[in-house]
Motif scaffolding. Structure first.
Motif, short mmCIF file in Angstrom:
data_model
loop_
_atom_site.label_atom_id
_atom_site.label_comp_id
_atom_site.label_asym_id
_atom_site.label_seq_id
_atom_site.Cartn_x
_atom_site.Cartn_y
_atom_site.Cartn_z
N UNK A 1 32.60 56.34 58.19
CA UNK A 1 33.61 55.49 57.54
C UNK A 1 34.22 56.23 56.35
N UNK A 2 33.35 56.90 55.58
CA UNK A 2 33.84 57.67 54.44
C UNK A 2 34.74 58.82 54.90
N UNK A 3 34.36 59.44 56.02
CA UNK A 3 35.14 60.55 56.55
C UNK A 3 36.54 60.10 56.93
N UNK A 4 36.65 58.89 57.55
CA UNK A 4 37.97 58.38 57.92
C UNK A 4 38.83 58.12 56.69
N UNK A 5 38.20 57.59 55.63
CA UNK A 5 38.95 57.34 54.39
C UNK A 5 39.43 58.65 53.77
N UNK A 6 38.55 59.67 53.80
CA UNK A 6 38.93 60.98 53.25
C UNK A 6 40.07 61.59 54.05
N UNK A 7 40.02 61.43 55.38
CA UNK A 7 41.09 61.98 56.21
C UNK A 7 42.42 61.31 55.90
N UNK A 8 42.40 60.02 55.58
CA UNK A 8 43.63 59.35 55.18
C UNK A 8 44.19 59.99 53.90
N UNK A 9 43.28 60.28 52.95
CA UNK A 9 43.72 60.91 51.70
C UNK A 9 44.23 62.33 51.96
N UNK A 10 43.55 63.05 52.87
CA UNK A 10 44.00 64.41 53.19
C UNK A 10 45.38 64.38 53.82
N UNK A 11 45.60 63.47 54.75
CA UNK A 11 46.93 63.35 55.38
C UNK A 11 47.98 62.97 54.34
N UNK A 12 47.58 62.10 53.39
CA UNK A 12 48.52 61.76 52.32
C UNK A 12 48.83 62.97 51.46
N UNK A 13 47.80 63.84 51.24
CA UNK A 13 48.03 65.05 50.44
C UNK A 13 48.99 66.00 51.16
N UNK A 14 48.81 66.14 52.50
CA UNK A 14 49.74 66.98 53.26
C UNK A 14 51.16 66.42 53.19
N UNK A 15 51.24 65.10 53.23
CA UNK A 15 52.56 64.47 53.16
C UNK A 15 53.22 64.75 51.81
N UNK A 16 52.41 64.65 50.74
CA UNK A 16 52.95 64.92 49.40
C UNK A 16 53.34 66.38 49.27
N UNK A 17 52.50 67.27 49.84
CA UNK A 17 52.78 68.71 49.76
C UNK A 17 54.07 69.06 50.49
#
Length: 711
Positions: free
Chosen positions: A532-548
């Motif tokens: 569950x934590x991994x899925x939440x982190x992946x959402x943040x990572x995808x958001x970081x790629x989007x911001x980048x």
């Protein structure tokens, strides 16, 4: 026509008993040869002598249980630190027959732990003489160690036959036979017999002590609101001259454990919780303070008590309690409130079917009464009708099911239906709703004499998902609510609430259960929380790629908008630094193992909290709970309107003044974060699965059953 002898035999209520003349020539009403069917047993629990020591200090905190036929009929008060306790407590018990002996068990009370067994004894009731006080001395034994001497218990007992009630039954029987002599049919006579049995059963039920009835059905008569403020000058238990204190509270079967305050002798808890009052005279709250030790048994700091009978109702009392057997004080706020917010009745008594009562309930929760008793959010009525196809729990191929209905800390029980896999309870439970986001839990158990009940199945139903007045078949689930078990339960539920009150209550802390299972280390649970934590982190990572990608100007309009937002945020940027001090101590190998286990449990819980936080944010925006999503939209709209008319700096100024003066205006207020309180009401993905209804077998449908019966 039925024969008189046949009916008396069927009724199994002999009304004639013999008197026995003792050897001294005195006429004593001894135990009858023909049992009158009901006795009153008046017991005075005098004292104990030379009881067994079960505590480390060479003493015990004894109390006594009386049981008949495997059922507890009396429990004495606790005498602390005494091997020769004096109780002088009286109990009045109705006994249907004398075949079952009176079972006396003595225990040592251990707060927060399992009570220690101190010995037991049996009293043969058939050896007692009627209508004569008898002093009884019982020697306590341990069945596993019969040679050990565990002390004695002294009782005074009077056994009295309940003749008056049988005269009433006899009169009913005579009336039945007068009617039968006038050419009544056999069915009518049988009906008269059952009316007598019904009368006798009602009398037996109503003759139970009221306190036992309330305790058994869990009907409570008031609320004890407790706020644990702080501790002062507590005893240092660690080598660093400090402690990691927490406090345990107990009122009857109700328990509460405070949070742990690390490395302090003057902890500030600021925790609020409620207990329920089951007795008119109040009761005694046992309070113990402990020092948390990782990998070892927690150290005892001290104890104190609060006698609720000495406190006036509808008034807040500030108590500074000296800890006995230790050092320091505890500061509490205690408020006693009279209430009657839960009830249990038969289907014939239905509040919502009575038009006047229904109108009164609707008026109580109408939109016009927004600010009248903000804690009273709504009204819940639960009809527990029946269950079908339950799991077999006994060797006979049957079960003895009863049902427990829980709403937060409110807990009510049905009666037990013996030897049945398709029980019918037909009971109505009513609750006052304090939080519309609460979850109704209905659990079915199998009753076992003198043992803990066996779990048969459970359902969890969020109040906001209930469809009023609809009888539904709920598939029973396992303890974790993750999969089905055998059987279905039929419920009909109605919820009436004030939406404005419910919205306001969403922004304050949730009511915490005072009895919760302790967290245990589980490989499966740890892995699930990690994923569950991994899925939440992946959402943040995808958001970081989007911001980048905004900085790469893949989309010029998006990058330009991001540039404007970043510039605005940089103007109000603030930085805060947190420093954590960690102390390391040398421990033995065993202590390290325990410490590693506690760390794993902490990691497991932290993963759960972080994953749940992310899932709750997601579920707020994907309309998992429409009420909360609409509430969030309404809050955003109101905040937008306020920002339009009032500059942000004024809003921040008012917020800051309120924050800094809060302790001055209300020194004992409990801090809370409205946003976190709101998110705590949104279910996580795990809770969504737990609350999801399973589809019942079509053969269990009420309509299908009717068609089959007609066919």
């Amino acid at each position: 026509m039925l024969d008189t002898c046949k009916l008396k035999s069927a009724c199994n209520l002999p009304f004639v008993y013999n008197k026995k003349i003792n050897t001294a020539g005195t006429s004593n009403a001894a135990v009858p040869l023909a049992d009158p069917g009901m006795y009153q047993l008046d017991i005075t629990l005098r004292r104990g002598q030379s009881l067994a020591a079960r505590d480390r200090g060479g003493t015990s905190d004894p109390y006594v249980k009386f049981k008949i036929g495997g059922k507890e009929v009396f429990r004495s008060k606790i005498i602390h630190k005494n091997l020769n306790p004096v109780w002088e407590e009286k109990a009045c018990i109705l006994v249907e027959h004398l075949r079952e002996p009176l079972y006396i068990k003595v225990f040592d009370y251990d707060f927060g732990l399992q009570d220690d067994f101190m010995g037991s004894a049996f009293l043969d009731l058939t050896q007692l003489e009627l209508n004569r006080p008898t002093d009884v001395t019982l020697t306590l034994k341990d069945p596993h160690y019969p040679d050990h001497y565990l002390g004695i218990i002294l009782l005074s007992i009077i056994l009295t036959p309940k003749e008056g009630e049988h005269r009433d039954v006899t009169m009913l029987m005579r009336k039945s036979w007068k009617r039968s002599s006038k050419d009544l049919s056999e069915n009518e006579v049988v009906g008269s017999y059952f009316s007598v049995k019904s009368f006798f059963w009602r009398f037996q039920t109503q003759s139970l002590r009221l306190s036992d009835v309330h305790r058994k059905s869990q009907l409570w008569r008031g609320i004890v609101s407790i706020t644990l403020i702080e501790g002062r000058d507590l005893k240092a238990m660690d080598s660093n001259g400090l402690s990691d204190p927490y406090v345990k509270f107990r009122l009857g079967h109700q328990k509460y454990k405070s949070k742990i305050m690390p490395k302090t002798l003057n902890p500030q808890w600021r925790e609020q919780f409620d207990f329920h009052l089951y007795e008119e005279r109040g009761g005694i709250i046992d309070i113990t303070a402990w020092d948390k030790d990782a990998g070892k048994r927690d150290d005892f700091i001290g104890r104190c008590q609060v006698d609720l009978s000495a406190l006036s109702r509808e008034q807040t009392h500030k108590l500074e309690l000296q800890l006995e057997e230790g050092e320091g004080h505890l500061v509490l706020l205690v408020t006693l409130t009279a209430s009657a917010t839960v009830s249990i009745s038969d289907l014939s008594v239905n509040s919502l079917e009575d038009q006047k009562e229904r109108e009164e309930i609707l008026r109580r929760y109408s939109p016009l009464r927004i600010f009248h008793n903000l804690k009273d959010v709504g009204f819940l009525q639960v009809k527990v009708i029946r269950a079908e196809g339950l799991m077999v729990a006994d060797v006979t191929g049957k079960s003895d099911p009863f049902c427990v209905v829980e709403l937060n800390n409110d807990r009510l029980l049905t009666h037990t239906v013996y030897k049945n896999l398709n029980p019918e309870w037909n009971k109505i439970f009513t609750f006052n709703i304090k939080d519309i986001h609460s979850v109704l839990e209905v659990t079915v158990y199998d009753e076992d004499r003198d043992r803990s009940a066996d779990f048969l199945g459970k359902v969890a139903i969020p109040l906001l998902s209930i469809q009023n007045g609809e009888q539904k078949a709920y598939v029973l689930k396992n303890k974790q609510l993750t999969g089905p078990t055998k059987g279905v339960i039929y419920l009909e539920i109605d919820v009436i609430f004030n939406a404005v009150k419910a919205s306001l209550r969403t922004l304050i802390p949730k009511e915490q259960k005072y009895i919760e299972e302790e967290n245990r280390l589980s490989k499966q649970l740890l892995l699930r929380n990690f994923n569950r934590m991994k899925r939440c982190v992946m959402v943040l990572v995808n958001a970081a790629f989007y911001i980048n990608s905004c900085f790469d100007w893949d989309s010029p309009p998006r990058s330009l908008a991001a540039f404007v937002v970043v510039e605005d945020m940089l103007e109000d940027e603030e930085e805060e630094d947190d420093k954590d001090d960690k102390d390391s101590e040398k421990k033995g190998f065993i202590n390290k193992i325990y410490a590693i286990q506690e760390v794993c449990i902490s990691v497991q819980n932290i993963l759960d909290e972080v994953a749940s936080f992310g899932e709750r944010i997601k579920n707020t925006f994907n309309w998992t709970v429409p009420f909360l999503s609409w509430l969030a939209i309404a809050a955003f709209c109101v905040f937008t309107v306020i920002l339009y008319f009032i500059p942000l700096r004024y809003i921040v100024l008012v917020w800051g003044i309120n924050k800094f003066t809060k302790k001055l205006r209300s020194p004992y207020t409990i801090d809370n974060n409205e946003l976190l309180d709101f998110l705590s009401r949104v279910p996580s993905d795990v809770q969504v699965v737990q609350y999801q209804e399973l589809k019942p077998d079509p053969s269990h449908s009420p309509c299908k059953r009717k068609k089959n019966n007609l066919g």
